[in-house]
Design a protein around this motif. Sequence first.
Motif, mmCIF file in Angstrom:
data_model
loop_
_atom_site.group_PDB
_atom_site.id
_atom_site.type_symbol
_atom_site.label_atom_id
_atom_site.label_comp_id
_atom_site.label_asym_id
_atom_site.label_seq_id
_atom_site.Cartn_x
_atom_site.Cartn_y
_atom_site.Cartn_z
ATOM 1 N N SER A 51 0.820 -1.212 0.000
ATOM 2 C CA SER A 51 0.000 0.000 0.000
ATOM 3 C C SER A 51 0.850 1.257 0.000
ATOM 4 N N LEU A 52 1.887 1.280 0.832
ATOM 5 C CA LEU A 52 2.759 2.460 0.889
ATOM 6 C C LEU A 52 3.468 2.688 -0.436
ATOM 7 N N TRP A 53 3.972 1.615 -1.027
ATOM 8 C CA TRP A 53 4.668 1.763 -2.307
ATOM 9 C C TRP A 53 3.733 2.292 -3.383
ATOM 10 N N MET A 54 2.546 1.715 -3.477
ATOM 11 C CA MET A 54 1.609 2.135 -4.511
ATOM 12 C C MET A 54 1.063 3.537 -4.235
ATOM 13 N N LEU A 55 0.882 3.855 -2.957
ATOM 14 C CA LEU A 55 0.333 5.166 -2.603
ATOM 15 C C LEU A 55 1.239 6.299 -3.050
ATOM 16 N N PHE A 56 2.562 6.084 -2.962
ATOM 17 C CA PHE A 56 3.500 7.151 -3.304
ATOM 18 C C PHE A 56 4.078 7.036 -4.715
ATOM 19 N N SER A 57 3.730 5.971 -5.430
ATOM 20 C CA SER A 57 4.320 5.805 -6.761
ATOM 21 C C SER A 57 3.293 5.627 -7.881
ATOM 22 N N GLN A 58 2.031 5.399 -7.537
ATOM 23 C CA GLN A 58 1.022 5.120 -8.551
ATOM 24 C C GLN A 58 -0.126 6.121 -8.460
ATOM 25 N N SER A 59 -0.957 6.117 -9.480
ATOM 26 C CA SER A 59 -2.140 6.977 -9.465
ATOM 27 C C SER A 59 -3.167 6.434 -8.477
ATOM 28 N N ILE A 60 -4.142 7.274 -8.129
ATOM 29 C CA ILE A 60 -5.189 6.850 -7.202
ATOM 30 C C ILE A 60 -5.967 5.671 -7.766
ATOM 31 N N ALA A 61 -6.249 5.704 -9.065
ATOM 32 C CA ALA A 61 -7.005 4.610 -9.676
ATOM 33 C C ALA A 61 -6.256 3.289 -9.552
ATOM 34 N N VAL A 62 -4.961 3.316 -9.860
ATOM 35 C CA VAL A 62 -4.151 2.099 -9.746
ATOM 36 C C VAL A 62 -4.084 1.656 -8.292
ATOM 37 N N PHE A 63 -3.878 2.613 -7.394
ATOM 38 C CA PHE A 63 -3.815 2.289 -5.971
ATOM 39 C C PHE A 63 -5.094 1.616 -5.504
ATOM 40 N N LEU A 64 -6.232 2.177 -5.861
ATOM 41 C CA LEU A 64 -7.502 1.648 -5.382
ATOM 42 C C LEU A 64 -7.763 0.235 -5.888
ATOM 43 N N TRP A 65 -7.669 0.043 -7.185
ATOM 44 C CA TRP A 65 -8.109 -1.220 -7.758
ATOM 45 C C TRP A 65 -7.045 -2.301 -7.694
ATOM 46 N N VAL A 66 -5.810 -1.971 -8.043
ATOM 47 C CA VAL A 66 -4.762 -2.995 -8.020
ATOM 48 C C VAL A 66 -4.444 -3.388 -6.582
ATOM 49 N N ARG A 67 -4.290 -2.390 -5.715
ATOM 50 C CA ARG A 67 -4.003 -2.690 -4.311
ATOM 51 C C ARG A 67 -5.128 -3.494 -3.684
ATOM 52 N N THR A 68 -6.370 -3.098 -3.926
ATOM 53 C CA THR A 68 -7.500 -3.827 -3.355
ATOM 54 C C THR A 68 -7.533 -5.270 -3.843
ATOM 55 N N SER A 69 -7.289 -5.469 -5.134
ATOM 56 C CA SER A 69 -7.302 -6.824 -5.696
ATOM 57 C C SER A 69 -6.190 -7.683 -5.117
ATOM 58 N N LEU A 70 -4.979 -7.115 -5.053
ATOM 59 C CA LEU A 70 -3.847 -7.886 -4.538
ATOM 60 C C LEU A 70 -4.009 -8.200 -3.054
ATOM 61 N N VAL A 71 -4.469 -7.225 -2.288
ATOM 62 C CA VAL A 71 -4.659 -7.448 -0.857
ATOM 63 C C VAL A 71 -5.749 -8.492 -0.617
ATOM 64 N N ALA A 72 -6.836 -8.419 -1.399
ATOM 65 C CA ALA A 72 -7.909 -9.402 -1.260
ATOM 66 C C ALA A 72 -7.412 -10.801 -1.602
#
Length: 241
Positions: free
Chosen positions: A192-213
């Motif tokens: 989450s921290l890596w994506m939050l500071f390196s990716q767009s909000i859209a990528v953070f929301l959907w990719v992070r949510t999918s991977l974490v799930a």
Amino acid sequence: MGRVPDLAGTIIATHAGARGSMHQKAADGHACGHSFELPRLGILLRQAAPRFVEGVIAPVAVFYAAFALWGLNGGLVAAVGWVYGGLAWRYARGHGVPGMLLLAAVGVTVRAGLAAATHSPVLYFLQPTLGTLMVSGSFLVSVPLRRPLAQKIATDLVPMPEAFLRHVRVRRFFSRVSLLWASVFLANAALSLWMLFSQSIAVFLWVRTSLVAALGAVAVAVSVWGFRRCAGRVNAEPATA
């Protein structure tokens, strides 16, 4: 979107509909020494699915839809509205509102206010991520203290016979599962921290949510499989007098 370890809350909530049968099984376990049987996985999954959608999928969809249509402030308003709407729905149905849920709603409101004032969505998503990191640390520290957090959570929600919990295999299992979930939440926070500071909000929301799930689903499967295997071995042993 506003509940800190949203995946953990979803997992913990799976006990709700099966609790009555769990009490009966626990009572039977007291009569049979160290024996204990977990309710069928299908029952747990049927209880988990709606809560997973409510607590993980829907908040992301609500925030992103409003964010895409009306920008950051629109997304923040929608996220806060989702949380308070859930509180109102519970209250209207006479279910009552737990104090922790009220505190979570206040926390979401404060985070949304700070994000709106600074025009930075990072502030809104940073606090839950740091909270997830703290959860990971709590699971990790509980193991050398010989008070594994996995066992504490399980016994708070599912009554188990004391003889079953004292068994060496069960103690070892809960220690290992606590380490497993410490790793899961650490990976969640790091991703989450890596994506939050390196990716767009859209990528953070959907990719992070999918991977974490996906990561959480694997951990749940391993935990349930491990518990059933552990309980089966314990139940196969003769009860001590």
